[in-house]
Design a protein around this motif. Structure first.
Motif, PDB file in Angstrom:
ATOM      1  N   ALA A 261       0.861  -1.184   0.000  1.00  0.00           N
ATOM      2  CA  ALA A 261       0.000   0.000   0.000  1.00  0.00           C
ATOM      3  C   ALA A 261       0.895   1.231   0.000  1.00  0.00           C
ATOM      4  O   ALA A 261       2.071   1.154   0.396  1.00  0.00           O
ATOM      5  N   PRO A 262       0.387   2.371  -0.433  1.00  0.00           N
ATOM      6  CA  PRO A 262       1.203   3.591  -0.435  1.00  0.00           C
ATOM      7  C   PRO A 262       1.596   3.983   0.990  1.00  0.00           C
ATOM      8  O   PRO A 262       0.881   3.686   1.951  1.00  0.00           O
ATOM      9  N   PRO A 263       2.720   4.653   1.163  1.00  0.00           N
ATOM     10  CA  PRO A 263       3.145   5.108   2.490  1.00  0.00           C
ATOM     11  C   PRO A 263       2.232   6.212   3.005  1.00  0.00           C
ATOM     12  O   PRO A 263       1.444   6.797   2.256  1.00  0.00           O
ATOM     13  N   ALA A 264       2.371   6.523   4.272  1.00  0.00           N
ATOM     14  CA  ALA A 264       1.480   7.487   4.919  1.00  0.00           C
ATOM     15  C   ALA A 264       1.571   8.870   4.293  1.00  0.00           C
ATOM     16  O   ALA A 264       0.587   9.627   4.263  1.00  0.00           O
ATOM     17  N   ASP A 265       2.747   9.219   3.765  1.00  0.00           N
ATOM     18  CA  ASP A 265       2.909  10.554   3.196  1.00  0.00           C
ATOM     19  C   ASP A 265       2.648  10.594   1.691  1.00  0.00           C
ATOM     20  O   ASP A 265       2.991  11.551   1.009  1.00  0.00           O
ATOM     21  N   PHE A 266       2.004   9.545   1.172  1.00  0.00           N
ATOM     22  CA  PHE A 266       1.789   9.434  -0.278  1.00  0.00           C
ATOM     23  C   PHE A 266       0.997  10.606  -0.855  1.00  0.00           C
ATOM     24  O   PHE A 266       1.396  11.215  -1.846  1.00  0.00           O
ATOM     25  N   ALA A 267      -0.122  10.928  -0.257  1.00  0.00           N
ATOM     26  CA  ALA A 267      -0.987  11.980  -0.788  1.00  0.00           C
ATOM     27  C   ALA A 267      -0.257  13.312  -0.838  1.00  0.00           C
ATOM     28  O   ALA A 267      -0.336  14.039  -1.832  1.00  0.00           O
ATOM     29  N   ASP A 268       0.478  13.628   0.223  1.00  0.00           N
ATOM     30  CA  ASP A 268       1.198  14.899   0.265  1.00  0.00           C
ATOM     31  C   ASP A 268       2.310  14.937  -0.802  1.00  0.00           C
ATOM     32  O   ASP A 268       2.538  15.952  -1.439  1.00  0.00           O
TER      33      ASP A 268
END
Length: 272
Positions: A261-268
Motif C-alpha cells: 500500500a502507499p506510504p502514509a505521506d503518499f498523498a502529500d
C-alpha cells in the motif's frame, strides 16, 4: 584487477546510450570484460549499426553484427562468430523486446493475433532461441551467466504496460526453466526487473512521467532508480560474486514492488 579481467561475453540488444544494456555494458567494461555486440538489422541506411558502433567501438568491441532474433540463421551466424572470436564466453546479456505499437497501446483484449505472436516471439522466445543456440554451439563456459531484463508489469497489472506485461511474465518463467536445465552445466540464468527508466521501450508506455512520480512517492527510498543503479546490479549478477544466484528475478526499483500500500505521506508527496 577487475572482476571481469580475462572474461568474455556477448551483449544483445543495445539500441542507444539510454539502453539498460548499455548501462550494464559500461560497468562490465570498467571491470575488464571483453565483449561483442549485436544490433537490430538496418535497411538501406545503417542507422542502428552506427548508433551501436559509436558506443561500443571506443571500449574495444570484439565485433558488432546484425541479429534478427526472428531469423534462426541470424542467431546461428552470431554464435558462429562468437565461437570464432572468443572460443567460449562467460556471460550473455539479453536485452530485446518489442510489440507492435497498435497492439501495445490498446487494451490487451483488443490485441491482434499477429501482434501477440510478434511480441511474444521477439520479447520472450528470443531468450530461449539465443540461449539454446549458445548451448548447442557449446560456447558457454562452466560458471557462465545469462541475464535478461524484465519489469514489474510481468507480475502485476501496470496500466499502460499491457501486452508487454504478458510477454515479461513469459520471459520470467523462461528464466526459471532455463536455470533448471542449464544449472547442471554450471550456467546461471537470472533477470533484472528494473524500475521505470527513460529508455526507447519506455516511450511506448502511456503516462510514463506519471509512473515516475508514482514510483518516487511510493518506494521506501522515495526515489527512482537511475542507469547507474541498474548497471551495477547487472554487472553483479553476471559476475562470480553472484555465483550462488540463479533462477531469480531481482528487483532493482528502490523497493517499490514490495509495497502493499502507499506510504502514509503518499498523498502529500503527489501534491508537491
Amino acid at each position: 584487477m577487475g572482476l571481469f579481467e580475462g572474461k568474455k561475453g556477448l551483449v544483445l540488444g543495445i539500441a542507444n546510450n539510454f539502453s539498460i544494456a548499455w548501462a550494464i555494458t559500461q560497468k562490465l567494461h570498467e571491470q575488464g570484460a571483453e565483449m561483442a555486440f549485436t544490433h537490430l538489422p538496418d535497411g538501406e541506411r545503417p542507422k542502428n549499426e552506427k548508433k551501436v558502433r559509436k558506443l561500443v567501438e571506443p571500449i574495444g568491441a570484439k565485433f558488432v553484427m546484425p541479429c534478427d532474433v526472428c531469423d534462426d540463421s541470424h542467431i546461428e551466424a552470431v554464435m558462429d562468430k562468437t565461437a570464432a572470436e572468443f572460443g567460449k564466453i562467460d556471460f550473455l546479456l539479453h536485452s530485446i523486446a518489442f510489440a507492435p505499437p497498435a497492439d501495445l497501446t490498446g487494451p490487451t483484449y483488443a490485441c491482434s493475433r499477429k501482434g501477440f505472436a510478434t511480441a511474444m516471439e521477439i520479447s520472450a522466445y528470443s531468450l530461449l532461441a539465443v540461449t539454446g543456440a549458445a548451448k548447442k554451439k557449446g560456447i558457454l563456459n562452466e560458471g557462465a551467466s545469462v541475464l535478461t531484463l524484465s519489469y514489474f508489469g510481468g507480475e502485476e497489472v501496470i496500466p499502460g504496460y499491457n501486452l508487454m506485461g504478458i510477454c515479461k511474465a513469459a520471459l520470467e518463467c523462461e528464466v526459471r526453466y532455463l536455470a533448471s536445465e542449464l544449472g547442471q552445466d554450471g550456467v546461471r540464468v537470472n533477470a533484472i526487473s528494473a524500475g521505470p527508466l527513460k529508455t526507447v521501450s519506455a516511450q511506448g508506455v502511456g503516462d510514463f512521467d506519471q509512473m515516475l512520480s508514482l514510483y518516487a512517492a511510493v518506494s521506501p527510498m522515495r526515489d527512482n532508480i537511475d542507469m547507474d543503479d541498474v548497471g551495477k546490479s547487472g554487472m553483479f549478477l553476471l559476475s562470480d560474486l553472484a555465483s550462488g544466484i540463479t533462477a531469480e528475478v531481482i528487483h532493482v526499483d528502490k523497493g517499490f514492488s514490495k509495497m502493499g500500500a502507499p506510504p502514509a505521506d503518499f498523498a502529500d508527496s503527489m501534491k508537491s
